[in-house]
Design a protein around this motif. Structure first.
Motif, PDB file in Angstrom:
ATOM      1  N   HIS A 236       0.825  -1.208   0.000  1.00  0.00           N
ATOM      2  CA  HIS A 236       0.000   0.000   0.000  1.00  0.00           C
ATOM      3  C   HIS A 236       0.855   1.252   0.000  1.00  0.00           C
ATOM      4  CE1 HIS A 236       0.557  -1.269   4.187  1.00  0.00           C
ATOM      5  NE2 HIS A 236       0.757   0.017   4.405  1.00  0.00           N
TER       6      HIS A 236
ATOM      7  N   THR B 140      -3.061  17.308 -18.454  1.00  0.00           N
ATOM      8  CA  THR B 140      -4.328  17.960 -18.752  1.00  0.00           C
ATOM      9  C   THR B 140      -4.269  19.471 -18.679  1.00  0.00           C
ATOM     10  OG1 THR B 140      -4.945  17.729 -16.434  1.00  0.00           O
ATOM     11  CG2 THR B 140      -5.690  16.012 -17.956  1.00  0.00           C
ATOM     12  N   THR B 141      -3.306  20.016 -17.954  1.00  0.00           N
ATOM     13  CA  THR B 141      -3.259  21.477 -17.875  1.00  0.00           C
ATOM     14  C   THR B 141      -2.877  22.040 -19.232  1.00  0.00           C
ATOM     15  OG1 THR B 141      -2.530  21.260 -15.622  1.00  0.00           O
ATOM     16  CG2 THR B 141      -2.278  23.417 -16.636  1.00  0.00           C
TER      17      THR B 141
ATOM     18  N   PRO C 222     -11.210  21.877 -20.778  1.00  0.00           N
ATOM     19  CA  PRO C 222     -12.049  21.669 -19.589  1.00  0.00           C
ATOM     20  C   PRO C 222     -11.298  21.901 -18.284  1.00  0.00           C
ATOM     21  CG  PRO C 222     -12.377  19.891 -21.122  1.00  0.00           C
ATOM     22  CD  PRO C 222     -11.266  20.708 -21.675  1.00  0.00           C
ATOM     23  N   TRP C 223      -9.965  21.924 -18.348  1.00  0.00           N
ATOM     24  CA  TRP C 223      -9.219  22.025 -17.112  1.00  0.00           C
ATOM     25  C   TRP C 223      -8.517  23.358 -16.927  1.00  0.00           C
ATOM     26  CZ3 TRP C 223      -8.534  17.582 -20.274  1.00  0.00           C
ATOM     27  CH2 TRP C 223      -9.284  16.498 -19.848  1.00  0.00           C
ATOM     28  N   GLY C 224      -8.730  24.292 -17.812  1.00  0.00           N
ATOM     29  CA  GLY C 224      -8.092  25.579 -17.588  1.00  0.00           C
ATOM     30  C   GLY C 224      -7.842  26.320 -18.893  1.00  0.00           C
TER      31      GLY C 224
ATOM     32  N   VAL D 260       0.086   6.598  -6.706  1.00  0.00           N
ATOM     33  CA  VAL D 260      -1.044   7.520  -6.823  1.00  0.00           C
ATOM     34  C   VAL D 260      -0.558   8.955  -6.912  1.00  0.00           C
ATOM     35  CG1 VAL D 260      -2.928   8.526  -5.509  1.00  0.00           C
ATOM     36  CG2 VAL D 260      -2.764   6.061  -5.748  1.00  0.00           C
ATOM     37  N   LEU D 261       0.408   9.296  -6.078  1.00  0.00           N
ATOM     38  CA  LEU D 261       0.946  10.663  -6.133  1.00  0.00           C
ATOM     39  C   LEU D 261       1.529  10.940  -7.513  1.00  0.00           C
ATOM     40  CD1 LEU D 261       2.727  11.242  -2.719  1.00  0.00           C
ATOM     41  CD2 LEU D 261       0.505  12.040  -3.483  1.00  0.00           C
TER      42      LEU D 261
ATOM     43  N   LEU E  43       0.793   9.471 -10.253  1.00  0.00           N
ATOM     44  CA  LEU E  43      -0.302   9.529 -11.213  1.00  0.00           C
ATOM     45  C   LEU E  43      -0.966  10.894 -11.189  1.00  0.00           C
ATOM     46  CD1 LEU E  43      -2.080   7.966 -13.208  1.00  0.00           C
ATOM     47  CD2 LEU E  43      -3.533   7.364 -11.297  1.00  0.00           C
ATOM     48  N   ALA E  44      -1.182  11.396  -9.998  1.00  0.00           N
ATOM     49  CA  ALA E  44      -1.831  12.702  -9.883  1.00  0.00           C
ATOM     50  C   ALA E  44      -1.015  13.766 -10.582  1.00  0.00           C
ATOM     51  CB  ALA E  44      -2.015  13.049  -8.409  1.00  0.00           C
TER      52      ALA E  44
ATOM     53  N   SER F  97       1.713   1.776  -3.577  1.00  0.00           N
ATOM     54  CA  SER F  97       0.578   2.253  -4.345  1.00  0.00           C
ATOM     55  C   SER F  97       0.294   3.706  -4.011  1.00  0.00           C
ATOM     56  CB  SER F  97      -0.651   1.382  -4.087  1.00  0.00           C
ATOM     57  OG  SER F  97      -1.074   1.570  -2.752  1.00  0.00           O
ATOM     58  N   PHE F  98       0.555   4.086  -2.785  1.00  0.00           N
ATOM     59  CA  PHE F  98       0.392   5.493  -2.415  1.00  0.00           C
ATOM     60  C   PHE F  98       1.286   6.370  -3.266  1.00  0.00           C
ATOM     61  CE2 PHE F  98       0.038   9.280  -0.189  1.00  0.00           C
ATOM     62  CZ  PHE F  98       1.255   9.704   0.299  1.00  0.00           C
TER      63      PHE F  98
ATOM     64  N   ILE G 244      -1.216  13.348 -14.369  1.00  0.00           N
ATOM     65  CA  ILE G 244      -2.494  13.801 -14.927  1.00  0.00           C
ATOM     66  C   ILE G 244      -2.556  15.314 -14.957  1.00  0.00           C
ATOM     67  CG2 ILE G 244      -4.948  13.919 -14.416  1.00  0.00           C
ATOM     68  CD1 ILE G 244      -4.929  11.032 -13.903  1.00  0.00           C
ATOM     69  N   TRP G 245      -2.056  15.919 -13.900  1.00  0.00           N
ATOM     70  CA  TRP G 245      -2.031  17.378 -13.902  1.00  0.00           C
ATOM     71  C   TRP G 245      -1.206  17.892 -15.058  1.00  0.00           C
ATOM     72  CZ3 TRP G 245       1.919  20.885 -13.654  1.00  0.00           C
ATOM     73  CH2 TRP G 245       1.525  22.224 -13.474  1.00  0.00           C
TER      74      TRP G 245
END
Lengths: 168, 733, 101
Positions: free
Chosen positions: B637, B655-656, B722-724, B644-645, B647-648, B640-641, B651-652
């Motif tokens: 875990h 998409t920005t 859509p994101w900015g 996730v960070l 991944l975040a 995976s944490f 994605i930022w």
């Protein structure tokens, strides 16, 4: 049909939330079942009839049953006590990060386009079978091999280890 | 008769001993003593024959042939105009030096075969390899046609001196003596190098053939603030420092007495006949430079004279036979420096040659005595050896007479010439000739005294030898006696080529030094009577010294000396302790350096390097590792944490929206191309006028303006997703 | 009308819930179930996209494969859980840290 969508969605989301928040694994398993059924309903709404049937048969009928069997085998030990304190910060951060990601995704997709007409025979068994055994034939064969590998692997892993010289 | 001496044969002269050194050094211990001797002695003997040929070649060449030169190869290019070549030059001066080095060298090599006979095969081979290597280096020094080549030989002889002094290195005292020689030499070499570089900086070349022509640059002045010196003076003083190191003058003579720790033939060759004369040779070679600086010449003469007396005073009270000869060498080298310092270059070189003969003979004779007495070197334990060591005694006596300046011997003519020229030559300051002469005369008295003393205490009088040793007296082998005889003969007769006013030697060297003849010369016209008067003075000095020694040590059995020592104990002790110069150097140089070394070690090495840098680095790495290792919790875990960070963030980043575009003007219209992205919509604006040259929001990244555009404009792109949003501006022309 | 955006938004929400469940819950069984939720969400997205682009059946076919693969993965994952339990007598993921450091 709008209420059908919202109802099935609510069911799916509620089930998912229940899965991750439930007290014991058996409750989680049953909540998962609810989610799957909700999703099956959604598939029907999307004219994916074969897929809905497969969803129920495979997911609900096999995967969830498998989960329940394992919980049964593990017995009381399948229900551990609460989480450690140190992990709370990490979990909080994870939740926030994931929530943000989810929001980002949803916000964009929300603006996607409206419905279109579907041709006859869309989503029927024949049509899907044509697709599977047509353009996607090779992946199909590969997946069957994958399933074989998974079966062998699961048996190998789950087999009890005997002492040397004992009967296998 | 024209003798064909091809220039490349010059290269053979140093090459032969070099080959000998190589073979003996690598394979000598497998070849056996006989082969090693033949190779070692033979190579130098052959070099001697070749040197003879070279001399004859020069002699028969006529008026124009004053030198033979040969370039071996081109070394490297220093400046665009100056190419450094490795070349050899044999002019009349080099020819003389060649004969001395190879001739005396061969005799000493021969002597060594007997003297070193008791060494084991490996040591024997090593000895001859070093000796050959030394001969090679000395020949390079003497034959070099430019300062760097000379310097190579200069360093080479320094190295070989170290190797040979510390030949029996298993005794740490010998190794220390070798080190001392090398280090003191090195100090001098620094001066030599500086002088060399000053010369190059001013004249642009190192070449001996070219330098005399470039002398005008050397008169430039160098400003030191409240005084200035000509470059010539500066260079000469630096070179003099080098010469004092190599030729054992004040202040860098301290290594030579210690060098007696090496085998006696080594002392004879290196520290009497050849290496130590390199400084004198160097001054003679650069005569055209030195004559440009009367101040430097005066310095050379004064240093030489002071050293001559100083070393003689120490020799008076020494009791080790080799030490007496060592200080005597220092003293005689001083005379050579006086010679070249007053401009009598041929006199200085002549003394170099005669000194090689009699000093080598003295050292070899001392070696024979030591060898006979199985290692005894203290003259207080000798005496009465005359009947036992006939030839040794006769040759030693002959050489003693020569060094003391007995009329008719070679030493008489050479030393007397120096003394005369010291008085008679012009110098930078008026008092210099008188001071130098007085010092030299005093030195002559002392020389006669201590050399006679040495001879008498060793060979004459009652025997003070240990009876046990006397029983097993080891007669010298023929290989030892023959060189003694030859050298003694030369010591007695070589003076014939140097008779004043009819000197063949001076005539031979005339072409070398004639360019400087106008700078040096007698102060004013002296009569022949004056000259003869000074000669008488020299003989008088000899007589006083010798007679006093005879009286004290034979007639009165040493009592007057003992009485004098008892009456002035402090003076005696000072002389015995060699004026405590070594102790002084130890205090002001060696100990401070030791302290610096110790502090460096304790402070810098231990603390800074070991602790901070080495252990510190390791500690930092260890600490960082421990910290970073914390991420590897082993639990899924956690991983995976972090996923996730990541991944975040990804994605930022994806998409920005970011706005970039390129624009160009084609046919009067603007064509633009923007970069794509998920959900992008684009709007263009020309000159901020909000007119729709390109239309409104569009998902198409390409556009063309609808109006004609010329000249310079600002184009702005707005991107919306859509994101900015994002925008950017560019100037287009 | 219910448009593609609705379905995709729902898919996103379900995926997020599954992801949070996977990273947050210590019980490996629940974590595996969360993975199933995520896979289901993805299936929904594919099928919905296919519905609004009905030229072919690619989306449904992919969902078909996804279900198969998810089943296989669940089987193997549960076998691992059983093995882990045999050794460590626990289903807590933070006690499975043998690869620590």
């Amino acid at each position: 049909m709008v209420w059908a969508f919202w109802g099935a969605s609510a069911l799916a989301v509620a089930g998912a939330l229940a899965t991750i928040l439930a007290r014991g694994p058996i409750r989680s398993a049953l909540a998962l079942l609810v989610t799957i059924l909700g999703l099956a309903a959604l598939f029907v709404l999307l004219d994916a009839h074969l897929l809905a049937a497969i969803q129920v048969i495979v997911y609900a009928g096999a995967v969830v049953v498998l989960f329940v069997f394992v919980i049964m085998v593990l017995g009381p030990a399948a229900e551990p006590s609460g989480p450690g304190g140190r992990a709370l910060v990490a979990r909080g951060l994870s939740v926030i990060a994931l929530g943000w990601i989810g929001w980002r995704i949803v916000r964009a997709l929300w603006a996607a386009e409206r419905a279109a007409d579907v041709p006859d025979g869309f989503g029927t068994t024949v049509a899907v079978a044509d697709s599977i055994f047509g353009p996607f034939l090779v992946p199909f064969e590969l997946v069957s091999i994958l399933l074989l590998v998974a079966v062998v692997g699961a048996i190998a892993l789950a087999r009890a280890k005997h002492a040397a010289g004992g009967p296998s | 008769m024209e003798l064909a001496f091809d220039p490349w044969m010059l290269g053979l002269i140093p090459a032969l001993p070099a080959a000998g050194a190589l073979v003996n050094g690598l394979f000598g211990k497998h070849l056996g003593k006989q082969a090693v001797s033949m190779l070692g002695v033979g190579s130098v003997a052959m070099a001697f024959l070749l040197s003879l040929l070279a001399l004859l070649g020069l002699a028969s060449g006529g008026e124009e042939t004053t030198s033979i030169s040969w370039t071996a190869w081109e070394w490297f290019r220093i400046t665009p105009e100056a190419m450094l070549r490795v070349g050899l030059l044999c002019d009349h001066l080099s020819a003389v030096m060649l004969l001395v080095v190879t001739g005396v060298g061969s005799l000493i090599h021969l002597y060594s075969t007997a003297y070193m006979h008791e060494e084991d095969d490996a040591g024997y081979a090593r000895y001859f390899a070093y000796l050959n290597l030394f001969t090679f280096s000395m020949l390079v020094l003497v034959l070099g046609d430019s300062l760097p080549v000379l310097f190579v030989g200069w360093e080479g002889v320094g190295l070989c001196s170290y190797l040979l002094i510390g030949f029996w290195f298993k005794d740490t005292a010998n190794a220390s003596a070798g080190k001392k020689a090398f280090i003191v030499n090195r100090v001098g070499d620094f001066g030599f190098l500086l002088g060399m570089l000053f010369i190059f900086r001013a004249a642009g070349t190192f070449d001996f053939a070219v330098l005399p022509a470039r002398t005008e640059y050397l008169t430039h002045a160098v400003d030191f603030g409240f005084f200035d010196l000509s470059v010539a003076t500066l260079a000469c003083v630096c070179l003099l420092v080098g010469a004092t190191g190599k030729s054992a003058q004040i202040p860098l003579y301290v290594w030579l007495p210690d060098a007696m720790a090496g085998p006696t033939p080594v002392s004879a060759l290196i520290h009497a006949a050849t290496m130590v004369t390199a400084g004198v040779y160097m001054v003679a070679r650069l005569h055209f430079l030195f004559v440009m600086s009367p101040a430097a010449m005066a310095l050379v003469a004064l240093v030489g004279a002071a050293t001559a007396v100083f070393a003689a005073t120490i020799a008076l009270v020494q009791n080790d036979i080799k030490k007496v000869l060592a200080y005597s060498t220092v003293s005689q080298l001083g005379y050579m420096f006086v010679g070249v310092g007053v401009g009598a270059f041929d006199a200085g070189v002549f003394h170099l040659v005669t000194h090689a003969f009699f000093k080598a003979c003295l050292f070899l004779g001392a070696g024979a005595v030591i060898h006979a007495l199985h290692g005894e070197q203290d003259i207080r334990k000798m005496g009465g050896l005359a009947p036992h060591l006939k030839w040794t005694r006769l040759t030693f006596l002959a050489s003693t007479a020569a060094i003391a300046g007995f009329p008719g011997t070679a030493g008489f003519f050479s030393k007397d010439e120096i003394l005369w020229k010291a008085y008679a030559s012009g110098a930078a300051y008026a008092w210099v000739p008188y001071a130098v002469y007085i010092l030299c005369l005093v030195g002559a008295v002392l020389t006669a005294f201590y050399m006679t003393r040495l001879y008498l205490l060793t060979f004459e009088g009652k025997s003070r030898v240990d009876p046990h040793v006397l029983e097993h007296l080891h007669r010298p082998a023929p290989a030892m006696e023959v060189p003694l005889q030859i050298l003694a003969a030369l010591a007695l007769t070589a003076g014939l080529v140097g008779i004043p006013h009819h000197s063949l030697f001076e005539h031979w060297l005339h072409p070398v030094f004639e360019s400087s003849a106008s700078f040096v010369g007698l102060r004013h016209e002296f009569t022949i009577g004056t000259e003869l008067g000074f000669m008488v003075l020299s003989v008088l000095a000899l007589s006083i010294g010798a007679f006093t020694a005879y009286t004290w040590y034979v007639k009165e059995d040493g009592r007057p000396a003992a009485d004098l020592a008892a009456r002035y104990p402090r003076a005696y002790e000072l002389l015995s302790a060699r004026w405590r110069v070594d102790e002084l150097y130890d205090r002001i140089v060696v100990r401070p350096l030791g302290t610096v070394a110790r502090v460096s070690f304790e402070l810098f090495d231990r603390i800074v390097i070991d602790t901070v840098l080495v252990h510190g680095t390791a500690a930092v790495v260890r600490f960082t590792g421990a910290v970073v290792r914390g991420i590897q919790t082993g639990a899924v875990h956690t991983y995976s944490f972090f996923m996730v960070l990541g991944l975040a963030w990804t994605i930022w980043a994806v998409t920005t929206p970011e706005a970039h575009f390129t624009a160009e003007i084609q046919d009067g219209r603007v064509r633009v191309q923007a970069s794509r992205g998920p959900g992008y919509e684009y709007r263009w604006d020309l000159d901020g006028d909000r007119q729709t040259n390109f239309g409104g929001w569009t998902p198409n990244p390409q556009a063309t303006s609808s109006t004609e555009v010329r000249g310079v404009h600002r184009l702005r792109l707005e991107v919306r997703s859509p994101w900015g949003t994002d925008d950017t501006e560019q100037e287009i022309r | 009308m219910i448009g593609l955006g609705h379905y995709l938004a729902l898919s996103g929400v379900l995926f997020t819930i599954g992801a949070i469940g996977f990273t947050t819950r210590r019980n490996v069984l629940v974590a595996l179930m969360s993975i199933e939720i995520m896979l289901n969400a993805v299936n929904l997205a594919f099928v919905a996209a296919n519905r609004f682009r009905p030229e072919n059946h690619a989306g449904q076919t992919i969902a078909f494969f996804t279900i198969a693969i998810a089943a296989a993965e669940a089987a193997v994952g549960l076998a691992i859980v059983v093995s882990l339990f045999r050794v460590k007598k626990t289903v807590r993921s933070d006690e499975a840290d043998a690869m620590r450091g």
